[in-house]
Scaffold this motif. Structure first.
Motif, PDB file in Angstrom:
ATOM      1  N   ILE A 231       0.846  -1.192   0.000  1.00  0.00           N
ATOM      2  CA  ILE A 231       0.000   0.000   0.000  1.00  0.00           C
ATOM      3  C   ILE A 231       0.884   1.245   0.000  1.00  0.00           C
ATOM      4  N   ILE A 232       0.580   2.171  -0.876  1.00  0.00           N
ATOM      5  CA  ILE A 232       1.315   3.436  -0.950  1.00  0.00           C
ATOM      6  C   ILE A 232       0.623   4.511  -0.124  1.00  0.00           C
ATOM      7  N   ALA A 233      -0.688   4.630  -0.253  1.00  0.00           N
ATOM      8  CA  ALA A 233      -1.430   5.671   0.455  1.00  0.00           C
ATOM      9  C   ALA A 233      -2.888   5.242   0.600  1.00  0.00           C
ATOM     10  N   THR A 234      -3.555   5.816   1.594  1.00  0.00           N
ATOM     11  CA  THR A 234      -4.986   5.604   1.799  1.00  0.00           C
ATOM     12  C   THR A 234      -5.710   6.902   1.499  1.00  0.00           C
ATOM     13  N   LEU A 235      -6.673   6.857   0.601  1.00  0.00           N
ATOM     14  CA  LEU A 235      -7.410   8.053   0.187  1.00  0.00           C
ATOM     15  C   LEU A 235      -8.663   8.206   1.043  1.00  0.00           C
ATOM     16  N   PRO A 236      -9.116   9.439   1.255  1.00  0.00           N
ATOM     17  CA  PRO A 236     -10.293   9.660   2.109  1.00  0.00           C
ATOM     18  C   PRO A 236     -11.554   9.031   1.536  1.00  0.00           C
ATOM     19  N   VAL A 237     -12.404   8.550   2.430  1.00  0.00           N
ATOM     20  CA  VAL A 237     -13.673   7.954   2.018  1.00  0.00           C
ATOM     21  C   VAL A 237     -14.678   9.071   1.771  1.00  0.00           C
ATOM     22  N   PRO A 238     -15.395   9.062   0.644  1.00  0.00           N
ATOM     23  CA  PRO A 238     -16.389  10.103   0.376  1.00  0.00           C
ATOM     24  C   PRO A 238     -17.451  10.145   1.461  1.00  0.00           C
ATOM     25  N   ARG A 239     -17.867  11.347   1.825  1.00  0.00           N
ATOM     26  CA  ARG A 239     -18.868  11.508   2.880  1.00  0.00           C
ATOM     27  C   ARG A 239     -20.275  11.190   2.410  1.00  0.00           C
ATOM     28  N   CYS A 240     -20.549  11.449   1.152  1.00  0.00           N
ATOM     29  CA  CYS A 240     -21.897  11.194   0.639  1.00  0.00           C
ATOM     30  C   CYS A 240     -21.793  10.780  -0.826  1.00  0.00           C
ATOM     31  N   GLY A 241     -22.721   9.964  -1.246  1.00  0.00           N
ATOM     32  CA  GLY A 241     -22.739   9.525  -2.626  1.00  0.00           C
ATOM     33  C   GLY A 241     -21.634   8.522  -2.912  1.00  0.00           C
ATOM     34  N   HIS A 242     -21.477   8.198  -4.163  1.00  0.00           N
ATOM     35  CA  HIS A 242     -20.458   7.250  -4.616  1.00  0.00           C
ATOM     36  C   HIS A 242     -19.460   8.009  -5.467  1.00  0.00           C
ATOM     37  N   ALA A 243     -18.218   8.099  -5.008  1.00  0.00           N
ATOM     38  CA  ALA A 243     -17.207   8.907  -5.690  1.00  0.00           C
ATOM     39  C   ALA A 243     -15.927   8.109  -5.844  1.00  0.00           C
ATOM     40  N   PRO A 244     -15.838   7.195  -6.807  1.00  0.00           N
ATOM     41  CA  PRO A 244     -14.621   6.399  -6.982  1.00  0.00           C
ATOM     42  C   PRO A 244     -13.461   7.249  -7.486  1.00  0.00           C
ATOM     43  N   TYR A 245     -12.259   6.778  -7.204  1.00  0.00           N
ATOM     44  CA  TYR A 245     -11.048   7.481  -7.602  1.00  0.00           C
ATOM     45  C   TYR A 245     -10.486   6.888  -8.890  1.00  0.00           C
ATOM     46  N   SER A 246      -9.838   7.750  -9.676  1.00  0.00           N
ATOM     47  CA  SER A 246      -9.180   7.333 -10.904  1.00  0.00           C
ATOM     48  C   SER A 246      -7.737   7.811 -10.859  1.00  0.00           C
ATOM     49  N   LEU A 247      -6.795   6.872 -10.939  1.00  0.00           N
ATOM     50  CA  LEU A 247      -5.374   7.216 -10.901  1.00  0.00           C
ATOM     51  C   LEU A 247      -4.939   7.767 -12.254  1.00  0.00           C
ATOM     52  N   VAL A 248      -4.289   8.929 -12.238  1.00  0.00           N
ATOM     53  CA  VAL A 248      -3.886   9.599 -13.475  1.00  0.00           C
ATOM     54  C   VAL A 248      -2.417   9.316 -13.804  1.00  0.00           C
ATOM     55  N   ALA A 249      -1.525   9.494 -12.832  1.00  0.00           N
ATOM     56  CA  ALA A 249      -0.096   9.314 -13.114  1.00  0.00           C
ATOM     57  C   ALA A 249       0.666   9.166 -11.812  1.00  0.00           C
ATOM     58  N   MET A 250       1.847   8.541 -11.910  1.00  0.00           N
ATOM     59  CA  MET A 250       2.774   8.415 -10.787  1.00  0.00           C
ATOM     60  C   MET A 250       4.057   9.158 -11.142  1.00  0.00           C
ATOM     61  N   ARG A 251       4.536   9.978 -10.205  1.00  0.00           N
ATOM     62  CA  ARG A 251       5.799  10.668 -10.357  1.00  0.00           C
ATOM     63  C   ARG A 251       6.749  10.216  -9.256  1.00  0.00           C
ATOM     64  N   PRO A 252       8.053  10.518  -9.352  1.00  0.00           N
ATOM     65  CA  PRO A 252       8.986  10.020  -8.331  1.00  0.00           C
ATOM     66  C   PRO A 252       8.673  10.465  -6.915  1.00  0.00           C
ATOM     67  N   ASP A 253       8.017  11.609  -6.722  1.00  0.00           N
ATOM     68  CA  ASP A 253       7.751  12.091  -5.376  1.00  0.00           C
ATOM     69  C   ASP A 253       6.291  12.443  -5.137  1.00  0.00           C
ATOM     70  N   ARG A 254       5.400  12.020  -6.022  1.00  0.00           N
ATOM     71  CA  ARG A 254       3.973  12.345  -5.855  1.00  0.00           C
ATOM     72  C   ARG A 254       3.135  11.491  -6.790  1.00  0.00           C
ATOM     73  N   PHE A 255       1.816  11.537  -6.571  1.00  0.00           N
ATOM     74  CA  PHE A 255       0.895  10.870  -7.490  1.00  0.00           C
ATOM     75  C   PHE A 255      -0.279  11.791  -7.774  1.00  0.00           C
ATOM     76  N   LEU A 256      -0.878  11.619  -8.937  1.00  0.00           N
ATOM     77  CA  LEU A 256      -1.996  12.434  -9.378  1.00  0.00           C
ATOM     78  C   LEU A 256      -3.221  11.544  -9.554  1.00  0.00           C
ATOM     79  N   TYR A 257      -4.341  12.009  -9.061  1.00  0.00           N
ATOM     80  CA  TYR A 257      -5.578  11.257  -9.205  1.00  0.00           C
ATOM     81  C   TYR A 257      -6.753  12.221  -9.323  1.00  0.00           C
ATOM     82  N   SER A 258      -7.866  11.699  -9.779  1.00  0.00           N
ATOM     83  CA  SER A 258      -9.086  12.490  -9.880  1.00  0.00           C
ATOM     84  C   SER A 258     -10.220  11.708  -9.252  1.00  0.00           C
TER      85      SER A 258
END
Length: 354
Positions: A231-258
């Motif tokens: 496991i690299i990181a744990t993302l916050p659970v949405p408070r309401c509704g259904h909001a899945p995450y989509s991984l965009v890119a991995m960089r050497p010191d960060r990651f991008l998601y939507s």
């Protein structure tokens, strides 16, 4: 040209773009090559973008932009079977893979008799023109990987190649993630898991990252045992509704998601009811030394042997001495931030602690 899928190849010797298009019914594959630019005749019409207009075949009163590509002769996207036999495989997706100056083609197909899905890999060659296409097309009698009954490929990506070394492709189904050798399609690693979305992002030639349905950013590599995933990181659970995450890119010191939201939004007084929220990518810092060390060990022919790549990763992203170590192409942190116990256990397990 309508089709199910399309892949692009390196430009030919004259610098023209090339692509392969899988036909709409999956039975034929076409080679498209961009035409050489020419000056229009005075009698030819052009649209506002300067494209030459031609008559529509069925209605001479309508005009469409002329095709910018030359279309080659249609060919079968898979070889090694005869039409009408029970083992007929229908092509569904294409993936172009490269190794140095050579190019290969991987086809995802479905056996019509029982619906079982397979991956078929073709030969690697220097693809010069359409005459090489018959040697590029995969044959079901060669390298083939059959998935489990009921499994479907939801995504597959080629992982980047380090110099002239080996590399894998990552395959995601609805039940698992696999790392498969790009040549003989041997399964190098797999993990049974449900995904939040079908997006996959590479972090090297033998490591892929993804977001699971429990909102955790995970990775899979080709090492053995407990070091094959984490496991690299744990993302916050949405408070309401259904909001899945989509991984965009991995960089050497960060990651991008939507994140995309499937719920409803309350329109406040004075708000425009016809408006909508445009999701933007989110950037988060991450300590990826563990994953990069694991990938460097996978890259080596002997994981217990120190390599130039492994030493470079440790020097750039491991323990730092200076108070401001964040230079170009280096990770964040000082005094060993990112050098976790898992990294030490990983290096110790392969005799590389020191």
């Amino acid at each position: 040209r309508e089709g199910r899928d399309c892949v692009f190849f390196p430009k030919d010797e004259s610098g023209r773009e090339r692509a392969l298009v899988l036909g709409r019914d999956g039975t034929m594959i076409y080679m498209l090559t961009r035409k050489v630019d020419r000056k229009p005749n005075p009698s030819e019409e052009k649209d506002e973008n300067g494209a030459i207009m031609v008559d529509l075949k069925d209605d001479k009163s309508l005009k469409l932009p002329a095709s910018q590509f030359d279309e080659g002769m249609p060919k079968r996207p898979l070889l090694g079977f005869e039409v009408g036999e029970e083992d007929y495989v229908e092509s569904r997706r294409l993936l172009a893979v490269s190794s140095g100056t050579e190019t290969g083609l991987i086809v995802v197909g479905t056996r019509v008799s029982d619906g079982q899905v397979c991956l078929v890999a073709g030969n690697r060659l220097r693809f010069r023109d359409e005459s090489d296409l018959h040697r590029l097309i995969p044959n079901v009698k060669d390298a083939i990987l059959w998935l489990r009954p009921g499994e479907e490929v939801v995504n597959l990506v080629e992982l980047p190649q380090y110099e002239e070394g080996r590399h894998c492709i990552a395959v995601a189904t609805q039940n698992r993630i696999m790392l498969v050798s790009s040549g003989r399609l041997n399964i190098r690693a797999e993990i049974p898991i449900k995904l939040s979305s079908s997006s996959l992002a590479s972090i090297g030639s033998h490591t892929v990252c993804f977001i699971s349905s429990d909102n955790k950013l995970r990775y899979l590599c080709c090492l053995d045992g407990k070091f094959s995933n984490g496991i690299i990181a744990t993302l916050p659970v949405p408070r309401c509704g259904h909001a899945p995450y989509s991984l965009v890119a991995m960089r050497p010191d960060r990651f991008l998601y939507s994140q995309y939201h499937a719920g409803t939004r309350l329109i406040e007084q004075g708000d425009q009811p016809a408006s909508f929220w445009l999701p933007t990518c989110i950037t988060r810092p991450a300590m990826l030394l563990e994953q990069m060390v694991a990938n460097a060990l996978c890259e080596a022919d002997n994981p217990g042997e120190s390599t130039i790549l492994l030493r470079a990763v440790i020097e750039r992203f491991g323990r730092k001495v200076g108070s401001f170590p964040h230079g170009d192409n280096e990770g964040i942190g000082v005094s060993g931030i990112g050098l976790t116990q898992q990294v030490m256990d990983l290096l110790s397990s392969y005799g590389l602690k020191h």
